[in-house]
Design a protein around this motif. Structure first.
Motif, PDB file in Angstrom:
ATOM      1  N   PHE A  29       0.997   7.294  -5.198  1.00 10.66           N
ATOM      2  CA  PHE A  29       1.364   5.896  -5.357  1.00 10.66           C
ATOM      3  C   PHE A  29       0.943   5.437  -6.744  1.00 10.66           C
ATOM      4  O   PHE A  29      -0.180   5.005  -6.957  1.00 10.66           O
ATOM      5  CB  PHE A  29       0.689   5.036  -4.279  1.00 10.66           C
ATOM      6  CG  PHE A  29       1.141   5.423  -2.913  1.00 10.66           C
ATOM      7  CD1 PHE A  29       2.367   4.990  -2.433  1.00 10.66           C
ATOM      8  CD2 PHE A  29       0.378   6.253  -2.120  1.00 10.66           C
ATOM      9  CE1 PHE A  29       2.804   5.355  -1.183  1.00 10.66           C
ATOM     10  CE2 PHE A  29       0.808   6.623  -0.873  1.00 10.66           C
ATOM     11  CZ  PHE A  29       2.024   6.168  -0.399  1.00 10.66           C
ATOM     12  N   THR A  31       0.460   2.978  -9.432  1.00  8.45           N
ATOM     13  CA  THR A  31       0.518   1.556  -9.712  1.00  8.45           C
ATOM     14  C   THR A  31       1.190   1.307 -11.045  1.00  8.45           C
ATOM     15  O   THR A  31       1.958   0.393 -11.193  1.00  8.45           O
ATOM     16  CB  THR A  31      -0.908   0.968  -9.724  1.00  8.45           C
ATOM     17  OG1 THR A  31      -1.509   1.318  -8.488  1.00  8.45           O
ATOM     18  CG2 THR A  31      -0.869  -0.533  -9.878  1.00  8.45           C
ATOM     19  N   ASN A 223       5.387   1.335  -6.556  1.00  9.63           N
ATOM     20  CA  ASN A 223       5.303   2.507  -5.676  1.00  9.63           C
ATOM     21  C   ASN A 223       6.628   2.767  -4.967  1.00  9.63           C
ATOM     22  O   ASN A 223       7.076   3.909  -4.854  1.00  9.63           O
ATOM     23  CB  ASN A 223       4.183   2.318  -4.642  1.00  9.63           C
ATOM     24  CG  ASN A 223       2.813   2.292  -5.288  1.00  9.63           C
ATOM     25  OD1 ASN A 223       2.618   2.855  -6.353  1.00  9.63           O
ATOM     26  ND2 ASN A 223       1.872   1.609  -4.655  1.00  9.63           N
TER      27      ASN A 223
END
Length: 680
Positions: A29, A31, A223
């Motif tokens: 994920f 950012t 994401n």
């Protein structure tokens, strides 16, 4: 290339661990992934950026990359050069994610307009219909200059029905700004336009727009966008996208959501740094693909496109090619480039720039303007097939010719085939009779916009209900399916889920959105089930639901779908409606007309409260007698339903038609179906 980034531990693991065994990045994920992965291209100017992880600061040059698909073959690379003084970009996004507003801010900050000049909102939406509906329908070109670099910007539509416009435009550019709403994240049309951009191998800069919204969730959006890149099989270089956080309406942008600059400087810098200049063959034979067509009363047809090779000069003799065998000769009378917000006449245009060419009267989209002696055609533009069709026919009602200027089948035929010259995603075929034409498009809205434009031009005609275009593969009937996303408040979710279930929809996903108590429902549903769904969903959710759809694929026939439970109220005779008759008629259902309206036999005047049609006499007058009454009875009439063109097309069924004239829109029963019933 393997990556491990710790968000919970204050210690920082290096994101650059060489591993030749696994070239694909592990799912994570990010950012703000942009700038972490080193790029194989060294031709871009890289700027240093500080990224903070825990308590440490990690400084790494931000580099951007382009897919290998965008790079020409090694043998050609010696002939092709990269122009560094031009960038060609398209701004693509889902509807209402703020593309046109962002372009407004870019134009204002690059001093395209004078300080004291009045500039209307959404200046790129110049069409009357675009302003009324608040959507972009046609793609438009403009250009700005930033630090000596010319940036050609193309604003594109966000509705999936106008996806053909986006597909054409991607031929003209080297990169795209993918605008994503900071709350909604990637939506169906985001997926469609990104898929097309990645297929072309374009560089992508992701702009998280509307970052000033109270419920903005930039981490989730980045994401989700990264996941979408992975789903669409993007290369490692394409997954290494630059993320910019912006507020188009305030004209601010930055490399992080918490630290926006006072202007769009970071966005302009990212365009210069991350979008490559056009690859050109400056000394090669002239080649230009006509990607768009405009019309001017004085100059005639104007072809728009990007010059791929060579130099184009005013007065030059050229060859216009559709294929190797089919070529004709023409002369360039005028030549324009986009300077700021207008076209500027020039004597010559070099390869890499976007220009407008006059003088070729019969030029069509997809044709190549090539060198007279050595020119070769470029590959033709391909767009996806239409999924919905509607029957257009001449007006056969008793009121024909009262309001319209063009009423004959010849007028209708000429106008429909003229539309094909510009609208590549549309198809027109002759119908069963000489005065009927079948028009196929990407969706109901695609065809409705054509109907509205024709109506304003003075045409008078009738249209039948929309029907889906089915396919037969190996003796199996397949129909188009679409992905429908519905944003609805939690209290109305049950009614919406029940409605979509009745229309053969299959739920794919359900999740909460933001802090406003809104739920996002994702369904795979047959296109047939979507016909007439928009109004039904608004009724079920009391006007609060937002429906978005996009074509997914062809699948097996889903079975019968009932799209309307109620019948119609039909006028019994010709005449003028009276308040006396309407007072008794409105007990049978909801009326479309008020008193004093001229109607004809077979016209639909309301919605029946039960299944099946009901014939009414809305022209009945109160019988005059010689008995005096002390007081006339007061009649209280309900406000009639005001249905727009879109509503009427959603409402009608197989045996009904919409009568379209410049000043009124009526619905009526199809006389052919009535005659067929009588013959039985």
């Amino acid at each position: 290339m393997e990556m491990a980034i710790s968000f919970h531990n204050s210690s920082f693991k290096s994101p650059f661990i060489n591993s030749s065994s696994n070239p694909k990045p592990k799912f994570l994920f990010p950012t703000q992934l942009s700038g972490l992965i080193s790029s194989p291209l060294s031709s871009f100017n890289s700027k240093r950026t500080c990224l903070k992880f825990g308590s440490r600061t990690f400084t790494k040059p931000v580099k951007c990359s382009v897919s290998q698909a965008a790079q020409p073959a090694i043998e050609k690379r010696s002939q092709l050069k990269r122009r560094s003084d031009i960038r060609n970009i398209a701004i693509v996004a889902h509807v209402d994610h703020g593309k046109t507003t962002l372009v407004d801010a870019m134009l204002k900050q690059s001093k395209v307009f004078r300080d004291n000049q009045f500039v209307q909102e959404r200046v790129m939406d110049s069409n009357d219909l675009e302003r009324e509906r608040g959507i972009t329908i046609l793609s438009k070109n403009t250009s700005i200059t930033y630090k000596g670099t010319k940036i050609n910007i193309i604003d594109t539509p966000g509705h999936s029905d106008f996806g053909g416009e986006v597909e054409r435009i991607l031929n003209m550019v080297e990169g795209v700004l993918l605008v994503v709403d900071s709350v909604e994240g990637p939506m169906p049309q985001t997926r469609f336009v990104l898929k097309k951009a990645l297929e072309f191998g374009h560089a992508v800069v992701v702009v998280v727009n509307k970052i000033d919204r109270p419920s903005a969730r930039p981490d989730f959006v980045i994401n989700s966008t990264f996941e979408l890149f992975i789903e669409l099989n993007a290369s490692d270089e394409q997954c290494d996208f630059q993320a910019i956080y912006a507020s188009g309406i305030k004209g601010k942008a930055g490399l992080s959501a918490d630290n926006l600059a006072e202007d769009l400087g970071p966005l302009f810098e990212s365009i210069i740094r991350c979008i490559p200049g056009p690859h050109i063959d400056k000394d090669g034979a002239l080649q230009m693909l006509a990607t768009n067509i405009e019309y001017d009363e004085h100059k005639g047809r104007i072809a728009l496109g990007r010059l791929h090779a060579g130099v184009l000069r005013k007065g030059m003799e050229v060859k216009v090619c559709t294929s190797e065998d089919s070529c004709r000769y023409a002369r360039i009378s005028e030549l324009y480039v986009y300077e700021k917000f207008s076209k500027t006449a020039v004597e010559r245009v070099e390869a890499g720039d976007i220009c407008a060419v006059c003088g070729i009267e019969d030029i069509q989209i997809g044709e190549t303007i090539a060198d007279k002696a050595f020119g070769k055609p470029l590959p033709a533009i391909k767009v996806e097939e239409p999924t919905v069709k509607m029957a257009f026919s001449i007006n056969t009602s008793p009121f024909v010719g009262r309001e319209g200027k063009y009423v004959t089948s010849r007028n209708l035929r000429d106008r429909l085939y003229h539309e094909l010259e510009r609208n590549l995603a549309m198809k027109v075929e002759d119908g069963e009779t000489a005065d009927t034409f079948l028009v196929s498009g990407r969706g109901t809205l695609h065809i409705t916009i054509l109907i509205e434009n024709m109506r304003r031009e003075g045409y008078e005609f009738m249209v039948g209900p929309p029907k889906v275009i089915n396919k037969k593969v190996a003796d199996k009937l397949l129909e188009p399916y679409e992905i429908a996303t519905v944003e609805v408040p939690e209290e109305h979710m049950g009614a919406v889920v029940e409605l979509l279930g009745r229309r053969r929809g299959q739920m794919i996903d359900m999740q909460g959105v933001g802090a406003e108590g809104t739920t996002l429902l994702k369904y795979k549903i047959p296109t047939r089930g979507l016909l007439g769904l928009r109004n039904a969903i608004l009724t079920a959710s009391r006007g609060t639901a937002i429906l978005n759809t996009i074509f997914d694929s062809y699948g097996p026939w889903a079975g019968d779908i009932v799209t309307r439970d109620q019948g119609s109220l039909v006028a019994f005779e010709d005449g003028s409606s009276t308040s006396y008759a309407i007072a008794s008629s409105q007990e049978r259902g909801q009326m479309f007309i008020g008193p004093g309206i001229e109607v004809y036999k077979g016209q639909i005047v309301g919605i029946h409260q039960r299944p099946g049609d009901l014939s009414l006499n809305v022209c009945k007058k109160k019988a005059a007698t010689n008995v005096r009454s002390n007081k006339e009875q007061t009649v209280v009439l309900d406000t009639p339903l005001d249905y727009s063109l879109d509503d009427c097309i959603e409402y009608i069924q197989e045996d009904e038609l919409v009568e379209v004239t410049p000043s009124t829109i009526r619905m009526c029963k199809n006389p052919k179906f009535a005659a067929a019933k009588k013959s039985r």
